[in-house]
Design a protein around this motif. Structure first.
Motif, PDB file in Angstrom:
ATOM      1  N   GLU A  79     -26.631 -56.273 -15.834  1.00 56.74           N
ATOM      2  CA  GLU A  79     -25.429 -57.090 -15.968  1.00 56.74           C
ATOM      3  C   GLU A  79     -25.576 -58.410 -15.220  1.00 56.74           C
ATOM      4  OE1 GLU A  79     -22.849 -56.637 -17.967  1.00 56.74           O
ATOM      5  OE2 GLU A  79     -23.686 -54.753 -18.690  1.00 56.74           O
ATOM      6  N   GLN A  80     -26.194 -58.353 -14.055  1.00 51.75           N
ATOM      7  CA  GLN A  80     -26.413 -59.578 -13.286  1.00 51.75           C
ATOM      8  C   GLN A  80     -27.366 -60.515 -14.021  1.00 51.75           C
ATOM      9  OE1 GLN A  80     -27.850 -58.193  -9.516  1.00 51.75           O
ATOM     10  NE2 GLN A  80     -25.805 -57.763  -8.710  1.00 51.75           N
ATOM     11  N   LYS A  81     -28.444 -59.945 -14.563  1.00 52.78           N
ATOM     12  CA  LYS A  81     -29.411 -60.768 -15.297  1.00 52.78           C
ATOM     13  C   LYS A  81     -28.777 -61.350 -16.554  1.00 52.78           C
ATOM     14  CE  LYS A  81     -33.540 -58.398 -13.690  1.00 52.78           C
ATOM     15  NZ  LYS A  81     -34.666 -57.525 -14.062  1.00 52.78           N
ATOM     16  N   LYS A  82     -27.970 -60.545 -17.218  1.00 47.45           N
ATOM     17  CA  LYS A  82     -27.288 -61.004 -18.428  1.00 47.45           C
ATOM     18  C   LYS A  82     -26.371 -62.181 -18.110  1.00 47.45           C
ATOM     19  CE  LYS A  82     -23.900 -58.862 -21.286  1.00 47.45           C
ATOM     20  NZ  LYS A  82     -23.370 -57.632 -21.871  1.00 47.45           N
ATOM     21  N   ALA A  83     -25.619 -62.058 -17.016  1.00 44.84           N
ATOM     22  CA  ALA A  83     -24.718 -63.139 -16.609  1.00 44.84           C
ATOM     23  C   ALA A  83     -25.517 -64.384 -16.221  1.00 44.84           C
ATOM     24  CB  ALA A  83     -23.846 -62.680 -15.443  1.00 44.84           C
ATOM     25  N   ALA A  84     -26.641 -64.183 -15.549  1.00 47.26           N
ATOM     26  CA  ALA A  84     -27.477 -65.323 -15.149  1.00 47.26           C
ATOM     27  C   ALA A  84     -28.056 -66.014 -16.387  1.00 47.26           C
ATOM     28  CB  ALA A  84     -28.600 -64.858 -14.233  1.00 47.26           C
ATOM     29  N   ARG A  85     -28.491 -65.226 -17.355  1.00 47.20           N
ATOM     30  CA  ARG A  85     -29.030 -65.820 -18.591  1.00 47.20           C
ATOM     31  C   ARG A  85     -27.946 -66.594 -19.338  1.00 47.20           C
ATOM     32  NH1 ARG A  85     -31.605 -60.531 -19.388  1.00 47.20           N
ATOM     33  NH2 ARG A  85     -33.694 -60.723 -18.549  1.00 47.20           N
ATOM     34  N   MET A  86     -26.756 -66.034 -19.367  1.00 44.73           N
ATOM     35  CA  MET A  86     -25.655 -66.710 -20.054  1.00 44.73           C
ATOM     36  C   MET A  86     -25.329 -68.020 -19.343  1.00 44.73           C
ATOM     37  SD  MET A  86     -23.671 -66.777 -22.632  1.00 44.73           S
ATOM     38  CE  MET A  86     -23.884 -65.156 -23.296  1.00 44.73           C
ATOM     39  N   GLN A  87     -25.312 -68.007 -18.022  1.00 47.33           N
ATOM     40  CA  GLN A  87     -25.033 -69.221 -17.256  1.00 47.33           C
ATOM     41  C   GLN A  87     -26.141 -70.256 -17.494  1.00 47.33           C
ATOM     42  OE1 GLN A  87     -22.264 -69.815 -15.653  1.00 47.33           O
ATOM     43  NE2 GLN A  87     -22.913 -71.847 -15.049  1.00 47.33           N
ATOM     44  N   GLU A  88     -27.384 -69.787 -17.523  1.00 45.40           N
ATOM     45  CA  GLU A  88     -28.512 -70.687 -17.779  1.00 45.40           C
ATOM     46  C   GLU A  88     -28.410 -71.305 -19.172  1.00 45.40           C
ATOM     47  OE1 GLU A  88     -33.257 -70.060 -18.382  1.00 45.40           O
ATOM     48  OE2 GLU A  88     -32.323 -69.022 -16.691  1.00 45.40           O
ATOM     49  N   MET A  89     -28.069 -70.477 -20.165  1.00 45.84           N
ATOM     50  CA  MET A  89     -27.911 -70.974 -21.525  1.00 45.84           C
ATOM     51  C   MET A  89     -26.763 -71.985 -21.578  1.00 45.84           C
ATOM     52  SD  MET A  89     -27.412 -68.913 -25.204  1.00 45.84           S
ATOM     53  CE  MET A  89     -27.609 -67.388 -24.420  1.00 45.84           C
ATOM     54  N   LYS A  90     -25.692 -71.677 -20.851  1.00 45.53           N
ATOM     55  CA  LYS A  90     -24.532 -72.573 -20.832  1.00 45.53           C
ATOM     56  C   LYS A  90     -24.932 -73.946 -20.289  1.00 45.53           C
ATOM     57  CE  LYS A  90     -19.859 -73.078 -19.063  1.00 45.53           C
ATOM     58  NZ  LYS A  90     -18.762 -72.500 -18.300  1.00 45.53           N
ATOM     59  N   GLN A  91     -25.707 -73.952 -19.222  1.00 45.87           N
ATOM     60  CA  GLN A  91     -26.111 -75.216 -18.624  1.00 45.87           C
ATOM     61  C   GLN A  91     -27.125 -75.956 -19.492  1.00 45.87           C
ATOM     62  OE1 GLN A  91     -27.476 -74.117 -14.733  1.00 45.87           O
ATOM     63  NE2 GLN A  91     -25.412 -74.051 -13.874  1.00 45.87           N
ATOM     64  N   GLU A  92     -28.125 -75.230 -19.992  1.00 44.70           N
ATOM     65  CA  GLU A  92     -29.181 -75.884 -20.768  1.00 44.70           C
ATOM     66  C   GLU A  92     -28.676 -76.436 -22.095  1.00 44.70           C
ATOM     67  OE1 GLU A  92     -32.571 -73.365 -21.213  1.00 44.70           O
ATOM     68  OE2 GLU A  92     -32.939 -73.273 -19.059  1.00 44.70           O
ATOM     69  N   LEU A  93     -27.747 -75.698 -22.707  1.00 43.23           N
ATOM     70  CA  LEU A  93     -27.234 -76.132 -24.012  1.00 43.23           C
ATOM     71  C   LEU A  93     -25.924 -76.892 -23.902  1.00 43.23           C
ATOM     72  CD1 LEU A  93     -27.990 -72.886 -26.029  1.00 43.23           C
ATOM     73  CD2 LEU A  93     -29.353 -74.965 -25.929  1.00 43.23           C
ATOM     74  N   ASN A  94     -25.416 -77.008 -22.685  1.00 43.53           N
ATOM     75  CA  ASN A  94     -24.144 -77.691 -22.466  1.00 43.53           C
ATOM     76  C   ASN A  94     -23.030 -77.051 -23.300  1.00 43.53           C
ATOM     77  OD1 ASN A  94     -22.538 -79.549 -21.165  1.00 43.53           O
ATOM     78  ND2 ASN A  94     -22.863 -81.145 -22.711  1.00 43.53           N
ATOM     79  N   LEU A  95     -22.915 -75.730 -23.182  1.00 42.92           N
ATOM     80  CA  LEU A  95     -21.927 -74.989 -23.959  1.00 42.92           C
ATOM     81  C   LEU A  95     -20.540 -75.110 -23.347  1.00 42.92           C
ATOM     82  CD1 LEU A  95     -23.908 -71.657 -24.480  1.00 42.92           C
ATOM     83  CD2 LEU A  95     -23.699 -73.551 -26.085  1.00 42.92           C
TER      84      LEU A  95
END
Length: 126
Positions: free
Chosen positions: A30-46
């Motif tokens: 769950e922590q990794k999933k949240a970190a990946r989502m946050q990373e995707m949010k930042q990289e893609l400017n979601l």
């Protein structure tokens, strides 16, 4: 842009699909999933709305995969029972008892092998 988001989402689904179900690993997952989502949010400017849509998509696809796996398991179990019924018709009662004993022995060996592999993988991960 949509293709990029979808491909990132499906990439995430592929990674998320291999989660372990143990309680310790589930928390890590769950922590990794949240970190990946946050990373995707930042990289893609979601936007927050896009993040919510992607999370909903991940949850929907995970539920679909779970249903597909359950259906496949039922099919496999039916095939195994059908095969066993056919074997019982072909073999004598004594042969069938030996066949079942051999099958149980092989299943126990596979289970032991799996347990050893799992223990070795757990030792490597920690």
């Amino acid at each position: 842009m949509k293709k990029l988001i979808l491909s990132a989402a499906f990439l995430g689904l592929g990674v998320f699909g291999f989660a372990q179900t143990t309680s310790d690993r589930k928390g890590d997952f769950e922590q990794k999933k949240a970190a990946r989502m946050q990373e995707m949010k930042q990289e893609l400017n979601l936007t927050d709305a896009q993040v919510a849509q992607i999370k909903a998509l991940h949850e929907k696809k995970a539920a679909e995969r779970k249903q597909e796996m359950a259906a496949k398991k039922q099919d496999r179990m039916k095939m195994m029972k059908d095969n066993e019924a056919e074997m019982q018709k072909i073999l004598t009662p004594d042969q069938f008892k030996k066949f079942q004993a051999l099958k149980e022995k092989k299943m126990a060996e596979r289970k032991e092998h799996f347990q050893k592999r799992k223990a070795a993988n757990t030792a490597v991960v920690k």
